[in-house]
Design an enzyme around this catalytic site. Sequence first.
Site, PDB file in Angstrom:
ATOM      1  N   MET A 141       0.849  -1.194   0.000  1.00  0.00           N
ATOM      2  CA  MET A 141       0.000   0.000   0.000  1.00  0.00           C
ATOM      3  C   MET A 141       0.888   1.248   0.000  1.00  0.00           C
ATOM      4  SD  MET A 141      -3.465  -0.937   1.979  1.00  0.00           S
ATOM      5  CE  MET A 141      -2.965  -0.644   3.640  1.00  0.00           C
ATOM      6  N   HIS A 148       9.372  -3.412   3.402  1.00  0.00           N
ATOM      7  CA  HIS A 148       8.954  -3.641   2.014  1.00  0.00           C
ATOM      8  C   HIS A 148      10.168  -3.973   1.141  1.00  0.00           C
ATOM      9  CE1 HIS A 148       5.611  -0.793   3.292  1.00  0.00           C
ATOM     10  NE2 HIS A 148       4.935  -1.825   2.842  1.00  0.00           N
ATOM     11  N   GLY A 184       5.006  -9.976   4.037  1.00  0.00           N
ATOM     12  CA  GLY A 184       5.712  -9.895   5.316  1.00  0.00           C
ATOM     13  C   GLY A 184       4.905 -10.600   6.403  1.00  0.00           C
ATOM     14  N   GLN A 195      -2.746 -12.158   7.900  1.00  0.00           N
ATOM     15  CA  GLN A 195      -2.918 -11.920   6.464  1.00  0.00           C
ATOM     16  C   GLN A 195      -2.174 -12.987   5.670  1.00  0.00           C
ATOM     17  OE1 GLN A 195      -2.780  -7.962   4.328  1.00  0.00           O
ATOM     18  NE2 GLN A 195      -0.651  -8.534   4.070  1.00  0.00           N
ATOM     19  N   VAL A 228      10.779  -7.204   9.759  1.00  0.00           N
ATOM     20  CA  VAL A 228      11.964  -6.328   9.826  1.00  0.00           C
ATOM     21  C   VAL A 228      11.697  -5.288  10.911  1.00  0.00           C
ATOM     22  CG1 VAL A 228      13.438  -4.700   8.569  1.00  0.00           C
ATOM     23  CG2 VAL A 228      12.495  -6.704   7.395  1.00  0.00           C
ATOM     24  N   SER A 257       6.545  -0.438  10.020  1.00  0.00           N
ATOM     25  CA  SER A 257       5.186  -0.309   9.525  1.00  0.00           C
ATOM     26  C   SER A 257       5.018   1.091   8.957  1.00  0.00           C
ATOM     27  CB  SER A 257       4.198  -0.513  10.682  1.00  0.00           C
ATOM     28  OG  SER A 257       2.933   0.005  10.347  1.00  0.00           O
ATOM     29  N   ARG A 266       2.496   2.751   9.247  1.00  0.00           N
ATOM     30  CA  ARG A 266       1.742   3.505  10.254  1.00  0.00           C
ATOM     31  C   ARG A 266       2.646   4.057  11.364  1.00  0.00           C
ATOM     32  NH1 ARG A 266      -2.616  -0.312   8.934  1.00  0.00           N
ATOM     33  NH2 ARG A 266      -4.406   0.890   8.203  1.00  0.00           N
TER      34      ARG A 266
END
Length: 272
Positions: free
Chosen positions: A21, A28, A138, A144, A167, A176, A178
């Site tokens: 996202m 990532h 991840g 998920q 990580v 994250s 966020r």
Amino acid sequence: MQKFSAQIKKSGKTIALVPTMGYLHEGHISLVRIAQKVCDATIVSIFVNPAQFGPSEDLNSYPRDLEKDCALLKKEGVETIFTPTPKELYPAGYQTYVNALHLSEHLCGISRPALFKGVTTVLTKLFNIVSPNKAVFGKKDFQQFVIVCQMIKDLNFNIEIIGAPIVREADGLAMSSRNAYLKKNQRKPALSLYKALKQSEQLVKKGEKRAETIIGAALKLINSFDETLIDYISICNLETFEEVKIIDCPVLMALAVKVGKTRLIDNIILSP
Ligand code: PAF
């Protein structure tokens, strides 16, 4: 994108997809590096998926920086970034959703009922569009990852799912997008998630087998910060997410905690 990936495959190359996202971080990038190792071509999708946000969640404020993401990916040698728009993926009249029934009813699925239906729906679409041989996820979002594996099996997708380790920042905070929401004084309370997981690992190492005792200690640690609000702390089966009482085989310890307005998740595998 469909034509483009068909061409790649026609030339005999394999494709690995890294669905994201955006607002990319080292976590990532670790997925991208795995993708590059396992396939000839790496495609990164960047799409803040409206279908996985509930009405009172952070869809509008979710951090976005496409330019920076593209620069980061370019530096990693990624040639293809797929950035569809919400209107392209969910045009007016859209009505088909994919849902993993039981696995979505635990952990994050309880307080975020829209989440996994949105995730499995958008991934079905991305898989049909990009047609990858492999896809990398991840394990910070462990639930998920398990749900995606189940969906691949249930819906006969010919795609290998690869799970990548969490990580962390130097201080242990799981990376994250966020984390960008966290204010300076919220860093310590945010770290309590990781500290609680490490404490649990230590307790298990010392021979503690009772989930209730381990969760109790984690609750105490996290609640010692004013800014934290626990959503859940669960010790559960790795495949079904059913709660376990006694740890006599490897289990998942997963937690979700709000620090101020920021909801953070983390997990660890506890092995007796
Ligand atoms: O993990 C994420 O970033 C998202 O849930 C995903 C897999 C890209 C689907 O929107």
